[in-house]
Enzyme design. Structure first.
Site, short mmCIF file in Angstrom:
data_model
loop_
_atom_site.label_atom_id
_atom_site.label_comp_id
_atom_site.label_asym_id
_atom_site.label_seq_id
_atom_site.Cartn_x
_atom_site.Cartn_y
_atom_site.Cartn_z
N GLY A 1 0.80 -1.24 0.00
CA GLY A 1 0.00 0.00 0.00
C GLY A 1 0.82 1.27 0.00
O GLY A 1 0.41 2.28 -0.56
N ASP B 1 -6.52 2.55 9.53
CA ASP B 1 -7.95 2.28 9.63
C ASP B 1 -8.23 1.87 11.08
O ASP B 1 -8.37 2.72 11.95
CB ASP B 1 -8.31 1.20 8.60
CG ASP B 1 -9.79 0.95 8.48
OD1 ASP B 1 -10.48 1.77 7.87
OD2 ASP B 1 -10.27 -0.07 9.01
N PHE C 1 -14.12 3.75 3.12
CA PHE C 1 -13.21 2.98 2.29
C PHE C 1 -12.83 3.78 1.05
O PHE C 1 -13.69 4.32 0.37
CB PHE C 1 -13.84 1.64 1.88
CG PHE C 1 -12.83 0.65 1.39
CD1 PHE C 1 -12.05 -0.07 2.28
CD2 PHE C 1 -12.63 0.47 0.02
CE1 PHE C 1 -11.09 -0.97 1.83
CE2 PHE C 1 -11.67 -0.43 -0.44
CZ PHE C 1 -10.90 -1.15 0.47
N ARG D 1 -5.10 0.02 -7.25
CA ARG D 1 -3.92 0.48 -6.53
C ARG D 1 -3.15 1.53 -7.33
O ARG D 1 -2.58 2.46 -6.79
CB ARG D 1 -3.00 -0.70 -6.22
CG ARG D 1 -2.01 -0.41 -5.10
CD ARG D 1 -1.00 -1.52 -4.92
NE ARG D 1 -1.53 -2.81 -4.50
CZ ARG D 1 -1.98 -3.09 -3.29
NH1 ARG D 1 -2.00 -2.17 -2.36
NH2 ARG D 1 -2.43 -4.30 -2.99
P1 IMP Z 1 -5.79 -1.23 9.78
O1 IMP Z 1 -4.92 -2.35 10.28
O2 IMP Z 1 -7.24 -1.54 9.95
O3 IMP Z 1 -5.40 0.11 10.35
O4 IMP Z 1 -5.64 -1.17 8.22
C1 IMP Z 1 -4.42 -0.93 7.62
C2 IMP Z 1 -4.32 -1.59 6.28
O5 IMP Z 1 -5.57 -2.02 5.73
C3 IMP Z 1 -3.76 -0.59 5.31
O6 IMP Z 1 -2.35 -0.61 5.30
C4 IMP Z 1 -4.40 -1.01 4.00
O7 IMP Z 1 -3.62 -1.98 3.36
C5 IMP Z 1 -5.73 -1.60 4.40
N1 IMP Z 1 -6.78 -0.56 4.34
C6 IMP Z 1 -7.34 0.10 5.37
N2 IMP Z 1 -8.25 0.99 4.97
C7 IMP Z 1 -8.27 0.91 3.62
C8 IMP Z 1 -9.02 1.59 2.59
O8 IMP Z 1 -9.84 2.50 2.84
N3 IMP Z 1 -8.77 1.21 1.31
C9 IMP Z 1 -7.87 0.24 0.98
N4 IMP Z 1 -7.13 -0.42 1.90
C10 IMP Z 1 -7.34 -0.08 3.22
MG MG Z 2 -5.25 -3.92 0.61
#
Ligand code: IMP
Ligand code: MG
Length: 190
Positions: A44, A99, A148, A161
């Protein structure tokens, strides 16, 4: 063949992303020198990381970290670790989006175990309304209020991406059909 989903809302266009990157680079510059190890979360953070690196005044070491894609019930794991020894190092961790905060918390814990003298964190996008665990973010590019988003490094099922913009996507539509925005995103090649 299902009809295409309505066009998603572009939240950040290419020029706005450039401004966000300029501001972040100015804020980060005092903290980055030639010995700093910049660790980019893959995949990402790839596009963010490469655009940010080109705006920095120093020549830091560049390395990467990757977590296994999240699956409910599975424990987190790193599928790629930085090759650079981090003991005593000043680390700057660059990530695409926070997130829930779970990924960053896990990655930070793993990096800390290598004994760096400092780990500074920087997220291009922050979705504070989605947080499940508190996490320390030293630098944020821009807060996003949508649940999202896709583009500029962020995917759904590997799609979108490489879009040069960030768009708010309908997760329900995407879950039913990950390709639902492909004509909008990729035109005739989609
Ligand atoms: P977290 O662990 O829930 O904070 O999410 C982190 C990872 O989830 C990021 O590094 C992304 O790869 C993926 N992610 C979280 N939110 C999004 C989004 O809105 N779009 C796409 N990928 C996301
Ligand atoms: Mg992803």
């Amino acid at each position: 063949v299902a009809a295409d989903a309505p066009e998603p809302l572009v939240v950040l266009d290419h020029s706005r992303l450039g401004e966000v990157l300029d501001t972040l680079a100015t804020a980060l510059d005092p903290h980055v020198d030639d010995d700093t190890v910049v660790v980019i979360t893959l995949p990402g953070g790839l596009i963010f990381g490469s655009d940010l690196l080109r705006r920095l005044g120093a020549s830091p070491v560049v390395d990467f970290v990757a977590t296994a894609p999240y699956r409910p019930g599975s424990t987190a794991s790193l599928v790629h670790r930085p090759a650079t020894p981090l003991e005593g190092a000043k680390v700057l961790l660059l990530t695409d989006v926070i997130d829930t905060g779970l990924s960053l918390t896990y990655v930070l814990g793993e990096l800390e175990r290598a004994g760096p003298s400092e780990v500074r964190t920087c997220a291009l996008f922050d979705k504070p309304h989605r947080r499940l665990v508190p996490v320390r973010i030293d630098h944020v590019g821009v807060a996003v209020e949508h649940d999202f988003v896709v583009g500029y490094g962020l995917d759904f099922g590997g799609w979108y991406r490489n879009l040069p913009v960030v768009a708010a996507a309908d997760l329900e539509r995407l879950s039913a059909d990950p390709t639902c925005y492909r004509h909008w995103a990729y035109g005739n090649r989609g």
